[in-house]
Design an enzyme around this catalytic site. Structure first.
Site, PDB file in Angstrom:
ATOM      1  N   GLU A  30      67.709  24.138  69.823  1.00 30.72           N
ATOM      2  CA  GLU A  30      67.826  22.703  69.621  1.00 30.72           C
ATOM      3  C   GLU A  30      68.539  22.440  68.297  1.00 30.72           C
ATOM      4  O   GLU A  30      67.901  22.448  67.237  1.00 30.72           O
ATOM      5  CB  GLU A  30      66.441  22.051  69.585  1.00 30.72           C
ATOM      6  CG  GLU A  30      65.638  22.229  70.856  1.00 30.72           C
ATOM      7  CD  GLU A  30      64.620  21.120  71.046  1.00 30.72           C
ATOM      8  OE1 GLU A  30      64.622  20.507  72.109  1.00 30.72           O
ATOM      9  OE2 GLU A  30      63.841  20.840  70.115  1.00 30.72           O
TER      10      GLU A  30
ATOM     11  N   GLY B 173      67.837  13.464  69.370  1.00 22.52           N
ATOM     12  CA  GLY B 173      67.615  12.017  69.246  1.00 22.52           C
ATOM     13  C   GLY B 173      68.831  11.247  68.756  1.00 22.52           C
ATOM     14  O   GLY B 173      68.716  10.093  68.349  1.00 22.52           O
TER      15      GLY B 173
ATOM     16  N   LYS C 197      56.871  14.095  72.466  1.00 20.90           N
ATOM     17  CA  LYS C 197      56.676  13.794  71.039  1.00 20.90           C
ATOM     18  C   LYS C 197      55.511  12.792  70.882  1.00 20.90           C
ATOM     19  O   LYS C 197      54.516  12.933  71.579  1.00 20.90           O
ATOM     20  CB  LYS C 197      57.988  13.289  70.433  1.00 20.90           C
ATOM     21  CG  LYS C 197      59.151  14.251  70.758  1.00 20.90           C
ATOM     22  CD  LYS C 197      60.405  13.967  70.029  1.00 20.90           C
ATOM     23  CE  LYS C 197      61.469  14.980  70.469  1.00 20.90           C
ATOM     24  NZ  LYS C 197      62.712  14.860  69.742  1.00 20.90           N
TER      25      LYS C 197
ATOM     26  N   HIS D 297      59.060  23.335  66.451  1.00 23.61           N
ATOM     27  CA  HIS D 297      60.044  22.290  66.774  1.00 23.61           C
ATOM     28  C   HIS D 297      60.705  21.812  65.488  1.00 23.61           C
ATOM     29  O   HIS D 297      60.082  21.806  64.423  1.00 23.61           O
ATOM     30  CB  HIS D 297      59.335  21.128  67.485  1.00 23.61           C
ATOM     31  CG  HIS D 297      60.307  20.112  68.004  1.00 23.61           C
ATOM     32  ND1 HIS D 297      60.812  19.107  67.212  1.00 23.61           N
ATOM     33  CD2 HIS D 297      60.905  19.976  69.214  1.00 23.61           C
ATOM     34  CE1 HIS D 297      61.669  18.387  67.929  1.00 23.61           C
ATOM     35  NE2 HIS D 297      61.742  18.898  69.149  1.00 23.61           N
TER      36      HIS D 297
ATOM     37  N   GLY E 108      63.814  12.181  74.634  1.00 27.99           N
ATOM     38  CA  GLY E 108      63.861  10.774  75.053  1.00 27.99           C
ATOM     39  C   GLY E 108      63.944  10.566  76.559  1.00 27.99           C
ATOM     40  O   GLY E 108      63.235   9.717  77.121  1.00 27.99           O
TER      41      GLY E 108
ATOM     42  N   ASN F 121      59.463  17.115  76.346  1.00 26.08           N
ATOM     43  CA  ASN F 121      58.686  16.992  75.116  1.00 26.08           C
ATOM     44  C   ASN F 121      58.553  15.510  74.795  1.00 26.08           C
ATOM     45  O   ASN F 121      59.524  14.868  74.402  1.00 26.08           O
ATOM     46  CB  ASN F 121      59.417  17.733  73.985  1.00 26.08           C
ATOM     47  CG  ASN F 121      58.738  17.546  72.636  1.00 26.08           C
ATOM     48  OD1 ASN F 121      57.621  17.027  72.566  1.00 26.08           O
ATOM     49  ND2 ASN F 121      59.414  17.941  71.571  1.00 26.08           N
TER      50      ASN F 121
ATOM     51  N   GLU G 253      61.229  18.997  64.333  1.00 26.14           N
ATOM     52  CA  GLU G 253      60.489  17.954  63.608  1.00 26.14           C
ATOM     53  C   GLU G 253      59.322  18.549  62.831  1.00 26.14           C
ATOM     54  O   GLU G 253      58.962  18.067  61.763  1.00 26.14           O
ATOM     55  CB  GLU G 253      60.040  16.871  64.603  1.00 26.14           C
ATOM     56  CG  GLU G 253      61.225  16.009  65.019  1.00 26.14           C
ATOM     57  CD  GLU G 253      61.208  15.544  66.460  1.00 26.14           C
ATOM     58  OE1 GLU G 253      60.141  15.518  67.089  1.00 26.14           O
ATOM     59  OE2 GLU G 253      62.307  15.209  66.966  1.00 26.14           O
TER      60      GLU G 253
ATOM     61  N   SER H 226      69.424  15.603  73.028  1.00 22.86           N
ATOM     62  CA  SER H 226      70.110  14.517  73.748  1.00 22.86           C
ATOM     63  C   SER H 226      70.511  14.884  75.173  1.00 22.86           C
ATOM     64  O   SER H 226      71.567  14.465  75.651  1.00 22.86           O
ATOM     65  CB  SER H 226      71.319  14.028  72.942  1.00 22.86           C
ATOM     66  OG  SER H 226      70.901  13.503  71.696  1.00 22.86           O
TER      67      SER H 226
END
Ligand code: 13P
Length: 248
Positions: free
Chosen positions: A160, A166, A11, A89, A228, A9, A91, A206
């Site tokens: 998640e 993150g 983002k 998600h 990330g 992902n 976020e 992570s």
């Protein structure tokens, strides 16, 4: 038999180099998907033509058209042959205040169009600290999957934990497995044992090339949704390679 899926992902970012990812997907027995920002979908689809990497979207609207400035119709995605879509998600839930009800509408719409939604669920840090992590995830699953009857095989779940996204604080493999097994149990209450035993449940938060192996070794962890560490082609390819080794 569930096959390992390694998904990236991106983002609001773009990968530095997609080539190692395409190569790793070719050379390893593992499913691979990437989720670029909407405006890059077409470019990445073209760059990955002929490769085994699936290209999906990070979100969609639950309506097919209408006065929804800034939103993306599932029909537009299908016109590009994009069938995989991340729904709910953390976020979207926490930064953009998407409700469980909105997420449920998106799930229903995606499945009615025979798309492959990846429903994200996960508790916040305060929910975990107050021992409400299971009830929070149970609730998200109940609403997100409630009322769904068709194309159950298309559904993918991603666990998640919000506190792990993150932050560098991955859930321990044991804590993640405990939640994955709980999630599978909830799916079996909702859809029955057979559907639950086939459903892919990814872990996200992570994940990197150092911790992925121990996570994937767990019985109920079927892959990873990587943020990330999916932005550097070489690193993401390494994660795919490890996924391929775990699959055998
Ligand atoms: P990180 O891997 O950067 O923690 O992000 C996880 C995530 O949100 C994937 O959807």
């Amino acid at each position: 038999m569930r096959r390992i899926l390694i998904a990236g992902n991106w983002k609001m970012n773009v990968i530095d180099n997609i080539l190692p990812v395409a190569r790793a997907a070719e050379e390893n027995r593992v499913d691979v998907a990437v989720f670029p920002p909407f405006v890059y979908l077409e470019r990445i689809i073209n760059e990955l033509k002929g490769s085994k990497v699936v290209v999906g979207a990070q979100n969609m609207h639950h309506q097919e058209s209408g006065p929804y400035t800034g939103e993306t119709s599932p029909k537009f995605l299908l016109e590009m042959n994009v069938k995989h879509v991340i729904i709910g998600h953390s976020e979207r839930r926490h930064v953009f205040k998407e409700s469980d009800e909105e997420i449920s509408l998106k799930m229903k719409k995606a499945l009615s169009l025979n798309m492959n939604p990846i429903l994200c669920v996960g508790e916040t840090e305060s929910e975990r600290l107050s021992n409400k992590h299971k009830s929070s995830v149970e609730n998200q699953l109940k609403i997100g999957l409630g009322g769904i009857e068709n194309n159950l095989k298309n559904i993918i779940i991603a666990y998640e934990p919000v506190w792990a996204i993150g932050t560098g604080n991955t859930a321990t493999p044991n804590d993640a497995e405990e939640m994955h097994s709980f999630i599978r149990e909830q799916i079996s209450y909702i859809f029955g044992r057979n559907v639950a035993s086939e459903m892919i449940v990814l872990y996200g938060g992570s994940v990197n090339e150092e911790n992925v192996k121990d996570l994937l070794r767990k019985d109920n962890i079927d892959g990873a949704l990587v943020g990330g560490a999916s932005l550097k082609g070489d690193k993401f390819a390494k994660i795919i390679e490890i996924g391929g080794k775990t699959n055998i």
